[in-house]
Every structure is written in C-alpha cells, then in structure tokens.
Design an enzyme around this catalytic site. Structure first.
Site, PDB file in Angstrom:
ATOM      1  N   LYS A 114       5.664  31.296   1.431  1.00  0.00           N
ATOM      2  CA  LYS A 114       5.870  30.510   0.205  1.00  0.00           C
ATOM      3  C   LYS A 114       7.204  30.816  -0.460  1.00  0.00           C
ATOM      4  O   LYS A 114       7.825  29.932  -1.045  1.00  0.00           O
ATOM      5  CB  LYS A 114       4.727  30.732  -0.780  1.00  0.00           C
ATOM      6  CG  LYS A 114       3.430  30.103  -0.288  1.00  0.00           C
ATOM      7  CD  LYS A 114       2.436  29.845  -1.401  1.00  0.00           C
ATOM      8  CE  LYS A 114       1.291  29.019  -0.859  1.00  0.00           C
ATOM      9  NZ  LYS A 114       0.250  28.775  -1.807  1.00  0.00           N
ATOM     10  N   LYS A 207      -0.891  24.569   9.271  1.00  0.00           N
ATOM     11  CA  LYS A 207      -2.133  24.328   8.530  1.00  0.00           C
ATOM     12  C   LYS A 207      -1.985  23.124   7.585  1.00  0.00           C
ATOM     13  O   LYS A 207      -0.902  22.922   7.016  1.00  0.00           O
ATOM     14  CB  LYS A 207      -2.462  25.631   7.803  1.00  0.00           C
ATOM     15  CG  LYS A 207      -3.002  25.536   6.421  1.00  0.00           C
ATOM     16  CD  LYS A 207      -3.222  26.893   5.808  1.00  0.00           C
ATOM     17  CE  LYS A 207      -2.656  26.874   4.396  1.00  0.00           C
ATOM     18  NZ  LYS A 207      -3.585  27.091   3.329  1.00  0.00           N
ATOM     19  N   LYS A 210      -1.763  21.552   0.664  1.00  0.00           N
ATOM     20  CA  LYS A 210      -1.442  20.701  -0.496  1.00  0.00           C
ATOM     21  C   LYS A 210       0.059  20.584  -0.683  1.00  0.00           C
ATOM     22  O   LYS A 210       0.558  19.591  -1.189  1.00  0.00           O
ATOM     23  CB  LYS A 210      -1.989  21.332  -1.782  1.00  0.00           C
ATOM     24  CG  LYS A 210      -3.474  21.390  -1.905  1.00  0.00           C
ATOM     25  CD  LYS A 210      -3.812  21.824  -3.336  1.00  0.00           C
ATOM     26  CE  LYS A 210      -5.029  22.716  -3.365  1.00  0.00           C
ATOM     27  NZ  LYS A 210      -4.691  24.143  -3.328  1.00  0.00           N
TER      28      LYS A 210
HETATM   29  N1  AQP Z   1      -6.009  23.834   6.282  1.00  0.00           N
HETATM   30  C1  AQP Z   1      -7.049  24.542   5.872  1.00  0.00           C
HETATM   31  N2  AQP Z   1      -8.095  24.737   6.703  1.00  0.00           N
HETATM   32  C2  AQP Z   1      -9.191  25.453   6.288  1.00  0.00           C
HETATM   33  N3  AQP Z   1      -9.286  26.009   5.057  1.00  0.00           N
HETATM   34  C3  AQP Z   1      -8.253  25.823   4.194  1.00  0.00           C
HETATM   35  N4  AQP Z   1      -8.045  26.220   2.930  1.00  0.00           N
HETATM   36  C4  AQP Z   1      -6.841  25.770   2.512  1.00  0.00           C
HETATM   37  N5  AQP Z   1      -6.238  25.085   3.492  1.00  0.00           N
HETATM   38  C5  AQP Z   1      -7.093  25.090   4.559  1.00  0.00           C
HETATM   39  C6  AQP Z   1      -9.001  27.008   2.145  1.00  0.00           C
HETATM   40  O1  AQP Z   1      -9.207  26.333   0.910  1.00  0.00           O
HETATM   41  C7  AQP Z   1      -9.437  27.304  -0.107  1.00  0.00           C
HETATM   42  C8  AQP Z   1      -8.596  27.022  -1.308  1.00  0.00           C
HETATM   43  O2  AQP Z   1      -7.227  27.137  -1.017  1.00  0.00           O
HETATM   44  P1  AQP Z   1      -6.200  27.209  -2.224  1.00  0.00           P
HETATM   45  O3  AQP Z   1      -6.217  25.941  -2.963  1.00  0.00           O
HETATM   46  O4  AQP Z   1      -6.460  28.393  -3.057  1.00  0.00           O
HETATM   47  O5  AQP Z   1      -4.814  27.453  -1.646  1.00  0.00           O
HETATM   48  P2  AQP Z   1      -4.237  27.413  -0.262  1.00  0.00           P
HETATM   49  O6  AQP Z   1      -5.013  28.173   0.721  1.00  0.00           O
HETATM   50  O7  AQP Z   1      -2.855  27.876  -0.429  1.00  0.00           O
HETATM   51  O8  AQP Z   1      -4.373  25.861   0.043  1.00  0.00           O
HETATM   52  P3  AQP Z   1      -3.233  24.928   0.359  1.00  0.00           P
HETATM   53  O9  AQP Z   1      -3.775  23.571   0.486  1.00  0.00           O
HETATM   54  O10 AQP Z   1      -2.452  25.410   1.521  1.00  0.00           O
HETATM   55  O11 AQP Z   1      -2.378  24.953  -0.956  1.00  0.00           O
HETATM   56  P4  AQP Z   1      -0.850  25.224  -1.138  1.00  0.00           P
HETATM   57  O12 AQP Z   1      -0.177  24.193  -0.309  1.00  0.00           O
HETATM   58  O13 AQP Z   1      -0.648  25.025  -2.619  1.00  0.00           O
HETATM   59  O14 AQP Z   1      -0.576  26.594  -0.679  1.00  0.00           O
HETATM   60  C9  AQP Z   1      -9.177  28.670   0.510  1.00  0.00           C
HETATM   61  O15 AQP Z   1     -10.427  29.252   0.825  1.00  0.00           O
HETATM   62  C10 AQP Z   1      -8.423  28.360   1.758  1.00  0.00           C
HETATM   63  O16 AQP Z   1      -8.669  29.311   2.769  1.00  0.00           O
END
Ligand code: AQP
Length: 345
Positions: A114, A207, A210
């Site tokens: 990040k 992966k 968001k």
């Molecule tokens: N691609 C994924 N596959 C399976 N699980 C996922 N999670 C996120 N992406 C995937 C799970 O969703 C939960 C919440 O995640 P988060 O919102 O706290 O942040 P994150 O993991 O950083 O999700 P993003 O979408 O990737 O957000 P950004 O882009 O903002 O960093 C967690 O349990 C995560 O494992």
C-alpha cells in the site's frame, strides 16, 4: 473474567464492498452468527490511514453497514457498529504500539504494497495499522477472526502481540487474579469458506480489491445486473476451452478464478462446475456465471439500496451496536490499565 469463544471481524469503509469481501469474509460471518457470539465492525479508523473525503467516508460507513445487514447479518443477534464510536480500540491500539516491535511491522507485506515506492509519504497510521487491528480483536478478548487469506499475516501479528503482552506483564497479570498468567487469548484466524482469495477479473494473479483503479477488476455489491454481465463478459481469460477437471486449472489463473467464483456463488465445488462446462468455450460459461452472480447478489444490492434510503435507521443500528460493544470492551480495558500500571478513576 473467563476467556469464552467470541468472534470478531471488520471491513474498511474505503469504497464499495465487492465479491471478494463477500465470499472471502462475509459468508463466514453470516454462518458464525448462528453458533457464536459475534462482533462485526465497520473499521473506519483503519479507513483513514489513507486519505478519505469526509462526506464520502460518512456515506461509505453507512453503505457498508447496510450491505452487512442486506447480506444477512442480524444486528439483534450480532453486535454491529463502527469502530470510532468505541474508544477502547484507539486506547488499546496505543498500548499495543508500545508492545509490538518495529521489526515485526517492517515485515508486513500489506504496508509495503500500500505504501509502494513513496514510503516516506505514507501515514504513520498505515504503518501501525496491524497494531490497531490487534486491538480491535483483543479489546473483546475475541478468540476467532473470520477473514480472507490476505489478512493471515496481520492475524499472526495479533497473536504475537497477545503473547508478548502476556509475557511482559505476567507477574502483574497473576497479581490481578489471572492465576495462569494469561490475559489475552491468541486469536485463531478462520480462513475457510467458498473462496478465501478471490482474484481480480482483469488479472488472475492479483487479489480483487476496492482500491484497484479499474472498476472492471471487481464485482461490487452495488452493481446492477447489466454491469455484472458486462464485467463478467470483459473478464480476462485465456484462449483455451475450459478443462474437464480441476487439475487442468493449474497455471491458468484467470480460468481458475472464474470457475472458483462460479462454484462459490452456486455453492458447489469447482469439479461440479467443470462437469457442466469442461471442454466449452468461455462465452457460454461467462453467460452462466453472470446469471448465477446476479441471482445471488441482486437481492443484496436491492436491500442495501432500500436501507440506504433511511440513513437515520442505519445510524441507530450503529449507535446501539456501539453501546453493546462498549459494555464488553470497558471491563477488558479496565483490567488492561490495572495490569499495565495506569491509574484510572
Ligand atoms: N479478494 C479477496 N478475496 C477474499 N477475501 C477478501 N477480502 C478482501 N479482499 C478479498 C477480505 O475482506 C475483508 C475486509 O477487507 P477490508 O475491507 O478490511 O480490506 P482489504 O482486505 O484491504 O480489502 P480490499 O478490498 O483489498 O480493500 P483495499 O483495496 O482498500 O485495500 C477481510 O477479511 C479480507 O481478508
């Protein structure tokens, strides 16, 4: 003050929730609330570790809450709230900043990803994020944390923090009446379910996320049927037809991802999907995938929209959840302060 089985998890209101969040975490959350005491949080303090437009953040907190409820979380059965309403998270986060070691945080791959090349410009909060995540869990002395695979390393750090706190303060913990010298449990990750790592629709090695700049890379829980169909149709594939068995998906990340998504949404194994579509071109498979995605997600999207039309009722759910969360965290924080040697009123 016994350690009893308790589930904690959260999601960041950094944008719209997507299929990865749903299949990787939320599906498990919904199951666990049938058998466990569950605490589910909208982790807004984590969201502000990177810049958020205030009005958009407020909207996203409500929208994530609405999506939780629309997907099947019952705010009467589970505790549902936003993190910033319960000060125990920030307080314990600070104490853990003083327990965790720099060397531990330096190993966190998510910070490296990040922060990217501009590390010097990353916020201190982004760096200390895993300590706050440990506090989120341990303020409730939670024992189980359902997350996607990407959170495994942060969970391991939370376990290390719990253990170091117990070791550093062992004598004080015993003096406070915990004869075995254990105050914090070591929380177990629950990384199971239909799809623990959903990949981007544009690149099967990345992966679904968001923060991916391409909206075509993910299916959002707010997408309508046409948008879902368009994204699935545009999803990257390779030129070969689908294989007839799961072994044939090896070294074909995009095919593996799409078959995995279809299987997870339909509640079957990848082998069952390949029995139906093995040997066929992607075009007919993608049509079926879009249909199954719409059938599963449309009710969630519709209900989220309905709930969002009454922001006041979402705020009331969050306030009620925060009150219940504070009641669980307050005695834990009192004990933490006694153990550490802080004077409290
Ligand atoms: N691609 C994924 N596959 C399976 N699980 C996922 N999670 C996120 N992406 C995937 C799970 O969703 C939960 C919440 O995640 P988060 O919102 O706290 O942040 P994150 O993991 O950083 O999700 P993003 O979408 O990737 O957000 P950004 O882009 O903002 O960093 C967690 O349990 C995560 O494992």
């Amino acid at each position: 003050m016994l350690i009893t089985p308790r589930v904690f998890s959260g999601m960041q209101p950094t944008g719209t929730l997507h299929l990865g969040n749903y299949l990787g975490a939320m599906v498990n959350w919904i199951e666990l609330q049938k058998t466990h005491e569950c605490i589910y949080c909208v982790v807004d303090l984590h969201a502000i570790t990177v810049w958020q437009e205030p009005a958009e953040l407020r909207h996203a907190i409500r929208q994530v809450t609405a999506a939780y409820i629309a997907a099947g979380l019952d705010p009467k059965r589970s505790v549902l709230f936003n993190q910033s309403q319960v000060s125990a998270h920030a307080e314990l986060g600070w104490i853990f900043n003083c327990v965790a070691r720099l060397g531990w945080l330096n190993r966190m791959t998510q910070f490296k990803e990040k922060a990217g090349k501009d590390r010097e410009q990353a916020s201190v909060g982004l760096y200390a994020y895993p300590n706050l995540m440990a506090a989120d869990i341990l303020a409730y002395r939670a024992t189980h944390v359902p997350v996607g695979e990407d959170q495994k390393q942060h969970l391991e750090l939370a376990r290390d923090i719990a253990q170091k706190f117990n070791n550093d303060f062992r004598a004080s913990i015993v003096a406070q009446g915990f004869a075995d010298g254990v105050f914090f449990p070591q929380p177990d990750p629950v990384i199971t379910g239909p799809a623990t790592r959903v990949m981007s629709l544009r690149d099967g090695t990345k992966k679904m996320s968001k923060s991916d700049p391409s909206d075509l890379s993910r299916i959002n829980l707010t997408d309508d049927a046409d948008t879902i169909a368009k994204k699935v149709q545009k999803a990257k594939t390779d030129p070969e037809p689908l294989p007839s068995d799961v072994e044939g998906l090896a070294a074909r990340p995009e095919a593996d991802n799409l078959v995995g998504i279809h299987a997870a949404l339909a509640g079957v194994g990848k082998d069952a999907v390949l029995r139906d579509f093995g040997g066929q071109q992607f075009s007919s498979f993608k049509k079926a995938l879009a249909e199954v995605a719409v059938a599963r997600l449309a009710p969630i999207t519709g209900e989220t929209q309905r709930l969002m039309s009454d922001p006041g009722s979402i705020d009331r759910v969050l306030a009620d959840g925060a009150e219940r969360a504070r009641a669980i965290a307050a005695p834990v924080m009192d004990k933490v302060k006694d153990i550490v040697g802080l004077i409290r009123a």
